[in-house]
Design a protein around this motif. Sequence first.
Motif, mmCIF file in Angstrom:
data_model
loop_
_atom_site.group_PDB
_atom_site.id
_atom_site.type_symbol
_atom_site.label_atom_id
_atom_site.label_comp_id
_atom_site.label_asym_id
_atom_site.label_seq_id
_atom_site.Cartn_x
_atom_site.Cartn_y
_atom_site.Cartn_z
ATOM 1 N N UNK A 1 -42.917 100.279 -57.796
ATOM 2 C CA UNK A 1 -44.051 100.392 -57.858
ATOM 3 C C UNK A 1 -44.989 100.489 -55.783
ATOM 4 N N UNK A 2 -45.335 101.805 -55.999
ATOM 5 C CA UNK A 2 -45.952 101.121 -54.221
ATOM 6 C C UNK A 2 -46.580 100.546 -54.096
ATOM 7 N N UNK A 3 -47.511 100.005 -53.038
ATOM 8 C CA UNK A 3 -48.419 99.753 -52.979
ATOM 9 C C UNK A 3 -49.357 99.692 -51.487
ATOM 10 N N UNK A 4 -50.644 99.514 -51.754
ATOM 11 C CA UNK A 4 -51.038 100.187 -50.366
ATOM 12 C C UNK A 4 -50.721 99.921 -48.990
ATOM 13 N N UNK A 5 -50.044 98.304 -48.925
ATOM 14 C CA UNK A 5 -49.359 97.697 -47.760
ATOM 15 C C UNK A 5 -48.360 98.088 -47.340
ATOM 16 N N UNK A 6 -47.740 98.601 -48.019
ATOM 17 C CA UNK A 6 -46.263 99.895 -47.890
ATOM 18 C C UNK A 6 -46.696 101.598 -47.909
ATOM 19 N N UNK A 7 -47.639 101.612 -48.014
ATOM 20 C CA UNK A 7 -47.795 103.055 -48.231
ATOM 21 C C UNK A 7 -48.492 103.415 -46.771
ATOM 22 N N UNK A 8 -49.317 102.719 -46.308
ATOM 23 C CA UNK A 8 -49.813 102.742 -45.153
ATOM 24 C C UNK A 8 -49.250 103.466 -43.518
ATOM 25 N N UNK A 9 -48.090 101.695 -43.506
ATOM 26 C CA UNK A 9 -47.470 102.233 -42.450
ATOM 27 C C UNK A 9 -46.324 103.196 -42.958
ATOM 28 N N UNK A 10 -46.138 104.072 -44.317
ATOM 29 C CA UNK A 10 -45.268 105.094 -44.299
ATOM 30 C C UNK A 10 -45.805 106.509 -43.985
ATOM 31 N N UNK A 11 -47.556 106.523 -44.233
ATOM 32 C CA UNK A 11 -47.729 107.628 -43.984
ATOM 33 C C UNK A 11 -48.531 107.659 -42.405
ATOM 34 N N UNK A 12 -48.116 106.599 -41.469
ATOM 35 C CA UNK A 12 -48.289 106.532 -39.961
ATOM 36 C C UNK A 12 -46.736 106.917 -39.503
ATOM 37 N N UNK A 13 -45.838 106.069 -40.279
ATOM 38 C CA UNK A 13 -43.986 106.842 -39.457
ATOM 39 C C UNK A 13 -43.586 108.322 -39.570
ATOM 40 N N UNK A 14 -44.405 108.366 -40.503
ATOM 41 C CA UNK A 14 -44.231 110.228 -41.518
ATOM 42 C C UNK A 14 -45.538 111.094 -40.554
ATOM 43 N N UNK A 15 -46.459 110.698 -40.098
ATOM 44 C CA UNK A 15 -47.424 111.699 -39.866
ATOM 45 C C UNK A 15 -48.208 111.756 -41.193
ATOM 46 N N UNK A 16 -48.053 112.238 -41.585
ATOM 47 C CA UNK A 16 -48.977 112.566 -43.126
ATOM 48 C C UNK A 16 -50.557 111.225 -43.670
ATOM 49 N N UNK A 17 -51.225 112.485 -44.439
ATOM 50 C CA UNK A 17 -52.088 111.886 -44.801
ATOM 51 C C UNK A 17 -51.686 110.775 -45.779
#
Length: 192
Positions: free
Chosen positions: A50-66
């Motif tokens: 299950x994703x956490x905010x701490x995991x999703x934030x760097x993934x959003x930055x890396x993929x360049x999506x909100x």
Amino acid sequence: MSDTEGDVLAGVGPRLRALRRARGTTLADLAAETGLTASTLSRLENGRLRPTLEQLLPLARAHGVPLDELVAAPPTGDPRIHLRPVRRFGLTIVPLTRRAGGVQAYKVIHPPAGRASTTDLQTHEGYEWFYVLDGHVRFVLGEQDLRLGPGEAAEFDTRVPHWIGSADSRPAELLTLFGPQGERAHLSPIER
């Protein structure tokens, strides 16, 4: 956790996998970029974690999506971009994109050419593309001194010394795309 929250979280893994594959990035490359382990990324993509905010934030930055796009959050508010012009270095700059990172779009208005004919060439990291909407532009790129008019476009590595300004007594309006080093915006010609 409600059924709606469970449905939202269940959809994150496939979206993460699709974004990574669309970028042509391996799990190892993404791990190096985000600081997450390849194992964690794999488990997130397969829905075993299950994703956490701490995991999703760097993934959003890396993929360049909100972040909203990663979790498929329902739309909130007005999707229109409210243009707020900024004046810098004598230019009027209107941001046309809202997301952080990746390629950014701007409308740039260059004031009429002044009496001084000096151009201060600049360099910086990145890659730029511009399209002349109105007026004429003088574009100096390295040793080249070009004049572009409405409907003409140029793209260049911003590490090459360059200068852009109005070519005459009228303002020049440009649509500009600027991206971090390595990202290129291409214009595909309809006719050759």
